[in-house]
Each structure stands twice: as C-alpha cells, then as structure tokens.
Design a protein around this motif. Structure first.
Motif, short mmCIF file in Angstrom:
data_model
loop_
_atom_site.label_atom_id
_atom_site.label_comp_id
_atom_site.label_asym_id
_atom_site.label_seq_id
_atom_site.Cartn_x
_atom_site.Cartn_y
_atom_site.Cartn_z
N PHE A 67 0.84 -1.19 0.00
CA PHE A 67 0.00 0.00 0.00
C PHE A 67 0.88 1.25 0.00
N ASP A 68 0.48 2.23 -0.82
CA ASP A 68 1.14 3.52 -0.72
C ASP A 68 0.37 4.39 0.25
N GLY A 69 0.99 5.45 0.73
CA GLY A 69 0.36 6.29 1.74
C GLY A 69 0.45 7.76 1.38
N ARG A 70 -0.57 8.50 1.79
CA ARG A 70 -0.57 9.95 1.58
C ARG A 70 -1.22 10.59 2.79
N PRO A 71 -0.79 11.79 3.17
CA PRO A 71 -1.33 12.44 4.36
C PRO A 71 -2.40 13.48 4.04
#
Length: 255
Positions: free
Chosen positions: A148-152
């Motif tokens: 999974f990629d993540g973004r804030p």
C-alpha cells in the motif's frame, strides 16, 4: 436530504480533499490540535482481487485483520487507563483503501508527518501480506498479498474529519455503482464516455433500467468504520445508506 443528493454532494468534495493532500505533503511536523489522516491505497490490488466483484470476503478479511494488527502494534496507550491520551480517532476501509485518523492530541512519532505515513504504510502492508499468507496455509485457498502507498491529509476540526470520511464512503459507493454496470455488461464506450463517467445520476438511471437495485443496495454496507471504545478496543460499524452513515458517524465517533 435525498440519498442521491447526499451522494453527489459528498463526491463533489474530491477537488477539495486532493488539494488538502497536496498541501499536507509539504508539511514536516503537524501542530497539536490538528487531526492527521493517513490514506493507504492498495497498489494494483483492486484489479488483482476485486476486478469483477463488489466485495471479496477473503480480501475484506485481510484488510480488516491488517488494520487491527496495525492498531495493536502502534497503539502505545492501549494498556493504560481510560483517561490516557488516545492515539487513533478512527478509520474507514473502503474496498482496497483505508483511511486512518490520529487524534488531535496524540504525540505518536512527535507528529512528524513523513515518519507517520511511512510507518503506517509499511506496517499495514506487512500485516496484510502476513495475514493473507497465513490464511492461505491454513485454508489452502488463494494467497492474498500486496503493498500500500500512503498519503497524508491534515484536518482542523472533527467536522472536517467527518466530511472526509463521508466523502470516502461516497466515492466508494459511486465506484461500486460503476462496477455493477460494467460487470452487468454495459458497454465501456457508454459507461466511460465523457458525459457518463462518474455521473451518479446516469449510474442510478441505468441501474434502475437494468433492474439492478438489489446489487445497488448491497454496496452500502461494504465500507467498514472502526472506532476505539473507552477501553481502547476497536469496534466496527456498517451502515445501510448515506444518511445512516452520516448519522452514525456523528453519533458514534463525535458525540
């Protein structure tokens, strides 16, 4: 307000939250009083496991267990008294994505945004694959694994958090409506045309024309909301409509 109007209104917030993502990516540390959200997206997982299914029980279970495992691993206050500061405000799983929200007063990773996002993404990915492989060994079914990629995103109030979670819920419903039509044989040239792509009114008319109302009704309780109780135990919630989701969210999380 009518269900379709609610759905359209919350889907229309997409640009607003994408702008929030871009601005949040530039931050280093987040001040106290702000709510940090980490949104994880499965890398190629929807196409791999959910392409022709609205829901996949094994995949949904892997997402559920990965979050609970992540929560247990990172919730440093889980064994403290009920009045100890809580780390997690809640989370919502929609298909192959999950949004995890931190409480505004938590001091996890000293509120360093890059460290929080990378920690959550790597921890969730590892548990998702580990749990999926263990299930494969026990049940001799198909192995489920992936990253999974993540973004804030950073929010200033619980109202912002509530609107964001409802937005992700609405986007999931809209995408599921499109999938119902695609799987039912609607031609791609029609479904993805400029006038019909992401057009909720068109989706609903087509669903009614093709008598797909039961499939449509079934998508609303697929997303899962998680909230910690006073003992820091995660509780899960599902809802049957947009209006029920909104009422439940504001009543269960932000009362």
């Amino acid at each position: 307000m009518k269900e379709m109007e609610l759905l359209s209104n919350f889907c229309s917030l997409e640009k607003q939250f994408k702008l929030n993502e871009r601005k949040s990516e530039c931050l280093g540390e987040v001040e106290y009083g702000k709510y940090i959200c980490v949104r994880l997206d499965g890398i190629g997982l929807s196409k791999k496991y959910l392409k022709n299914d609205i829901s996949n029980t094994k995949f949904d279970g892997a997402m559920w267990q990965a979050f609970l495992s992540t929560y247990e691993a990172l919730n440093i206050n889980k064994d403290k008294l009920a009045d100890a500061p809580k780390i997690f405000l809640g989370a919502i799983i929609c298909s192959d994505e999950i949004s995890i929200i931190f409480d505004s007063q938590s001091n996890y990773c000293d509120r360093r945004l890059f460290k929080i996002v990378t920690t959550i993404a790597s921890t969730f990915s590892s548990f998702f694959t580990r749990n999926g492989c263990e299930h494969f060994k026990k049940k001799l079914g198909h192995k489920i694994c992936g990253a999974f990629d993540g973004r804030p995103l950073v929010f200033s109030s619980v109202t912002d958090v509530s609107n964001y979670m409802t937005h992700r819920y609405a986007i999931c419903i809209r995408n599921s409506m499109s999938k119902i039509l695609r799987v039912s044989g609607v031609d791609a040239s029609e479904l993805y045309s400029r006038e019909n792509f992401n057009n909720i009114d068109y989706y609903k008319r087509k669903i009614d024309d093709l008598s797909l109302q039961e499939q449509y009704k079934s998508v609303f309780d697929k997303p899962i909301v998680f909230l910690p109780n006073y003992l820091r135990e995660m509780q899960s919630y599902r809802h049957e409509s947009m209006s029920r989701f909104i009422l439940g969210l504001n009543g269960e999380i932000f009362e």
